[in-house]
Design a protein around this motif. Structure first.
Motif, PDB file in Angstrom:
ATOM      1  N   LEU A 133       0.820  -1.200   0.000  1.00  0.00           N
ATOM      2  CA  LEU A 133       0.000   0.000   0.000  1.00  0.00           C
ATOM      3  C   LEU A 133       0.857   1.255   0.000  1.00  0.00           C
ATOM      4  O   LEU A 133       0.572   2.234  -0.714  1.00  0.00           O
ATOM      5  N   GLY A 134       1.925   1.257   0.782  1.00  0.00           N
ATOM      6  CA  GLY A 134       2.811   2.417   0.814  1.00  0.00           C
ATOM      7  C   GLY A 134       3.461   2.685  -0.530  1.00  0.00           C
ATOM      8  O   GLY A 134       3.557   3.838  -0.964  1.00  0.00           O
ATOM      9  N   VAL A 135       3.914   1.636  -1.222  1.00  0.00           N
ATOM     10  CA  VAL A 135       4.529   1.813  -2.530  1.00  0.00           C
ATOM     11  C   VAL A 135       3.518   2.366  -3.533  1.00  0.00           C
ATOM     12  O   VAL A 135       3.833   3.244  -4.343  1.00  0.00           O
ATOM     13  N   ILE A 136       2.275   1.882  -3.472  1.00  0.00           N
ATOM     14  CA  ILE A 136       1.234   2.371  -4.386  1.00  0.00           C
ATOM     15  C   ILE A 136       0.958   3.857  -4.143  1.00  0.00           C
ATOM     16  O   ILE A 136       0.859   4.653  -5.086  1.00  0.00           O
ATOM     17  N   LEU A 137       0.828   4.241  -2.881  1.00  0.00           N
ATOM     18  CA  LEU A 137       0.554   5.643  -2.572  1.00  0.00           C
ATOM     19  C   LEU A 137       1.708   6.548  -2.992  1.00  0.00           C
ATOM     20  O   LEU A 137       1.502   7.630  -3.552  1.00  0.00           O
ATOM     21  N   VAL A 138       2.932   6.112  -2.729  1.00  0.00           N
ATOM     22  CA  VAL A 138       4.095   6.931  -3.094  1.00  0.00           C
ATOM     23  C   VAL A 138       4.234   7.030  -4.605  1.00  0.00           C
ATOM     24  O   VAL A 138       4.608   8.091  -5.138  1.00  0.00           O
ATOM     25  N   ALA A 139       3.935   5.945  -5.319  1.00  0.00           N
ATOM     26  CA  ALA A 139       3.996   6.002  -6.787  1.00  0.00           C
ATOM     27  C   ALA A 139       3.005   7.029  -7.328  1.00  0.00           C
ATOM     28  O   ALA A 139       3.319   7.779  -8.266  1.00  0.00           O
ATOM     29  N   GLY A 140       1.805   7.073  -6.755  1.00  0.00           N
ATOM     30  CA  GLY A 140       0.846   8.083  -7.169  1.00  0.00           C
ATOM     31  C   GLY A 140       1.313   9.489  -6.842  1.00  0.00           C
ATOM     32  O   GLY A 140       1.099  10.420  -7.627  1.00  0.00           O
ATOM     33  N   MET A 141       1.944   9.664  -5.693  1.00  0.00           N
ATOM     34  CA  MET A 141       2.467  10.982  -5.335  1.00  0.00           C
ATOM     35  C   MET A 141       3.592  11.394  -6.274  1.00  0.00           C
ATOM     36  O   MET A 141       3.702  12.567  -6.641  1.00  0.00           O
ATOM     37  N   ARG A 142       4.430  10.443  -6.684  1.00  0.00           N
ATOM     38  CA  ARG A 142       5.520  10.768  -7.598  1.00  0.00           C
ATOM     39  C   ARG A 142       4.974  11.220  -8.946  1.00  0.00           C
ATOM     40  O   ARG A 142       5.493  12.164  -9.561  1.00  0.00           O
ATOM     41  N   SER A 143       3.928  10.549  -9.423  1.00  0.00           N
ATOM     42  CA  SER A 143       3.352  10.936 -10.705  1.00  0.00           C
ATOM     43  C   SER A 143       2.713  12.317 -10.645  1.00  0.00           C
ATOM     44  O   SER A 143       2.577  12.980 -11.673  1.00  0.00           O
ATOM     45  N   ARG A 144       2.329  12.766  -9.452  1.00  0.00           N
ATOM     46  CA  ARG A 144       1.745  14.096  -9.292  1.00  0.00           C
ATOM     47  C   ARG A 144       2.799  15.159  -8.978  1.00  0.00           C
ATOM     48  O   ARG A 144       2.460  16.310  -8.715  1.00  0.00           O
ATOM     49  N   GLY A 145       4.062  14.759  -8.942  1.00  0.00           N
ATOM     50  CA  GLY A 145       5.132  15.720  -8.706  1.00  0.00           C
ATOM     51  C   GLY A 145       5.296  16.124  -7.262  1.00  0.00           C
ATOM     52  O   GLY A 145       5.802  17.225  -6.991  1.00  0.00           O
ATOM     53  N   ARG A 146       4.894  15.282  -6.321  1.00  0.00           N
ATOM     54  CA  ARG A 146       5.057  15.631  -4.906  1.00  0.00           C
ATOM     55  C   ARG A 146       6.531  15.608  -4.507  1.00  0.00           C
ATOM     56  O   ARG A 146       7.347  14.886  -5.083  1.00  0.00           O
ATOM     57  N   SER A 147       6.846  16.354  -3.480  1.00  0.00           N
ATOM     58  CA  SER A 147       8.227  16.448  -3.017  1.00  0.00           C
ATOM     59  C   SER A 147       8.669  15.149  -2.350  1.00  0.00           C
ATOM     60  O   SER A 147       7.851  14.317  -1.937  1.00  0.00           O
ATOM     61  N   ARG A 148       9.971  14.991  -2.244  1.00  0.00           N
ATOM     62  CA  ARG A 148      10.516  13.805  -1.583  1.00  0.00           C
ATOM     63  C   ARG A 148      10.128  13.770  -0.110  1.00  0.00           C
ATOM     64  O   ARG A 148       9.912  12.693   0.453  1.00  0.00           O
ATOM     65  N   LEU A 149      10.072  14.933   0.516  1.00  0.00           N
ATOM     66  CA  LEU A 149       9.670  14.977   1.919  1.00  0.00           C
ATOM     67  C   LEU A 149       8.253  14.454   2.093  1.00  0.00           C
ATOM     68  O   LEU A 149       7.981  13.652   2.994  1.00  0.00           O
ATOM     69  N   ALA A 150       7.335  14.893   1.241  1.00  0.00           N
ATOM     70  CA  ALA A 150       5.952  14.428   1.337  1.00  0.00           C
ATOM     71  C   ALA A 150       5.865  12.926   1.114  1.00  0.00           C
ATOM     72  O   ALA A 150       5.141  12.216   1.833  1.00  0.00           O
ATOM     73  N   ARG A 151       6.619  12.404   0.143  1.00  0.00           N
ATOM     74  CA  ARG A 151       6.587  10.971  -0.118  1.00  0.00           C
ATOM     75  C   ARG A 151       7.191  10.193   1.033  1.00  0.00           C
ATOM     76  O   ARG A 151       6.695   9.117   1.405  1.00  0.00           O
TER      77      ARG A 151
END
Length: 458
Positions: A133-151
């Protein structure tokens, strides 16, 4: 005259080679997205596994005197020794979770390990579920351009949450598994192009979560409302079938014991009355309250008899009422609205349950985290982080430094406003259903939102 053999070879062989090269190229193009996904998520997956390993090292040190030792150990021992019938007979009310994780109980027997190894290996699928679940959420955040801190914050809250640590210490790793499956079921139904496979997969996850632990019935409404109407029956059928496959052996072997146990759990005549719930101040101070092992609990109240009888049915009733309201206002929920509804219902469960323990808010925190990180904001998930800190303060720190009444008041001081805010957000996002045919031909509708109210102009 016939064509020379050399000319035939010179004509056919290049065509065959060209076809083979084209087929290899097609396979390479098909595999490239998968390879790219593996490359992009490799470091995140490694970090998630490290977080799960740290959590396991801290929380799975022993099982003496916890709920696993008192409720599930006898059944697991029978399973490890090959006594399947005895395993099913001794399984607790959440025996479906043990059935789902049964293969992991047999693995330590390959090298002759003991009870502690079995206890730890049975927690592996629960920890892996949070990692996925964590990998899925972080992958979605990466595709939206979220910062490394947020991920990084989102991944840490998913795989190294201190509330999950308490769930492991108390012998309830199945809470991690059920929470991850409920959230993942909603995520599978995101978007407009949801196919039959997604609906069936979401239904299977929902059914497995319900079989894992009965509180996951709360998630049925948000999951089904997130599913397109044409696929809703298929999703529901998959959920019923998967839950039935897991629970059928328990029902058949125990001759209805699981059903009667679930019925007793739904409306228990129990004296469990924890401070972290909405009914606390209806109780009264009297004789000294003792815990399950005779531990005195000074300052604890004794709850009215009717609270234990109505709390669990009321949770189901409230969940049905919220689901019906959402269905009447909208035929289908968006991904974020479904996650918001799931978080609200799971928080209401904590408020209304007289048994509320430290690991009960964990599913709520994961649903809140998923709702927050799938939104448009680019900041770290501060709401889920704040909720985790507040749960830790209310259930752990104050339990060591304050009276039970102060613990109850501090819990209600943040849980009630948060539940009201989540309900307001859910209501403000609910569009009014338009009546088909109420607009003239050729009219173009524009819908805008002003202070939470929808305005239509043609």
């Amino acid at each position: 005259m016939g064509c020379p053999r050399g000319a035939v070879k010179a004509t056919i062989l290049p065509a065959i080679v060209h076809r083979r090269v084209a087929q290899v190229g097609v396979r390479e193009r098909r595999c490239e997205p998968m390879r790219a996904a593996i490359r992009e998520n490799a470091w995140c997956a490694l970090a998630a596994l490290c977080g799960c390993a740290a959590l396991a090292w801290l929380g799975l040190y022993a099982f003496a005197w916890n709920d696993y030792d008192n409720e599930a150990r006898a059944a697991v021992d029978a399973l490890a020794h090959g006594h399947l019938t005895q395993f099913l007979q001794l399984a607790p009310v959440y025996g479906g979770s043990l059935v789902e994780r049964a293969p992991f109980a047999l693995v330590p027997g390959l090298w002759g390990a003991g009870d502690l190894a079995i206890y730890r290996t049975m927690a592996i699928p629960c920890l892996l579920a949070t990692a996925v679940l964590g990998v899925i959420l972080v992958a979605g955040m990466r595709s939206r351009g979220r910062s490394r801190l947020a991920r990084a914050v989102a991944l840490a809250l998913c795989v190294a949450n201190p509330v999950a640590l308490y769930a492991l210490e108390l012998g309830h790793p199945e809470e991690l598994l059920g929470a991850s499956m409920c959230v993942a079921a909603v995520l599978l139904l995101a978007g407009e192009s949801v196919g039959r496979g997604h609906a069936v997969a979401a239904g299977v996850l929902l059914g497995l979560a319900i079989a894992n632990k009965q509180w996951a019935l709360i998630a049925a409404g948000p999951v089904l409302l997130a599913c397109p109407g044409r696929l809703r029956a298929r999703c529901l059928a998959a959920a019923v079938a998967s839950a039935a496959v897991v629970l059928a052996p328990l029902v058949l072997v125990t001759s209805g014991g699981l059903v009667s146990g679930t019925r007793a759990l739904a409306s228990p005549a129990s004296t469990i009355f924890q401070p972290w719930q909405a009914w606390w101040f209806l109780g009264h101070h009297g004789a000294l309250v003792h815990g399950a092992f005779g531990t005195p609990k000074p300052g604890y109240r004794t709850g009215p008899a009717w609270t234990g009888a109505v709390s669990h049915p009321l949770i189901i009733t409230v969940s049905l009422a919220v689901t019906l309201w959402l269905w009447r206002s909208r035929r289908r929920l968006s991904e974020r609205d479904a996650l918001l509804a799931l978080a609200l219902l799971l928080l209401l469960r904590c408020l209304l349950d007289t048994w509320d323990a430290v690991y009960y808010p964990l599913p709520f925190l994961l649903a809140l985290l998923a709702w927050e990180v799938r939104g448009p904001a680019g900041r770290p998930p501060v709401l889920a982080l704040s909720g985790t800190v507040l749960v830790w303060l209310s259930f752990h720190w104050l339990a060591l430094h304050a009276s039970a009444d102060v613990q109850a008041a501090s819990f209600l001081a943040w849980a009630l406003p948060l539940a009201a805010w989540l309900a307001w957000r859910l209501r403000s996002a609910a569009p009014r259903r338009s009546v088909v045919g109420d607009a003239p031909a050729g009219a173009q509708e524009i819908t805008v939102s002003a202070f939470g109210k929808l305005v239509r102009t043609s």
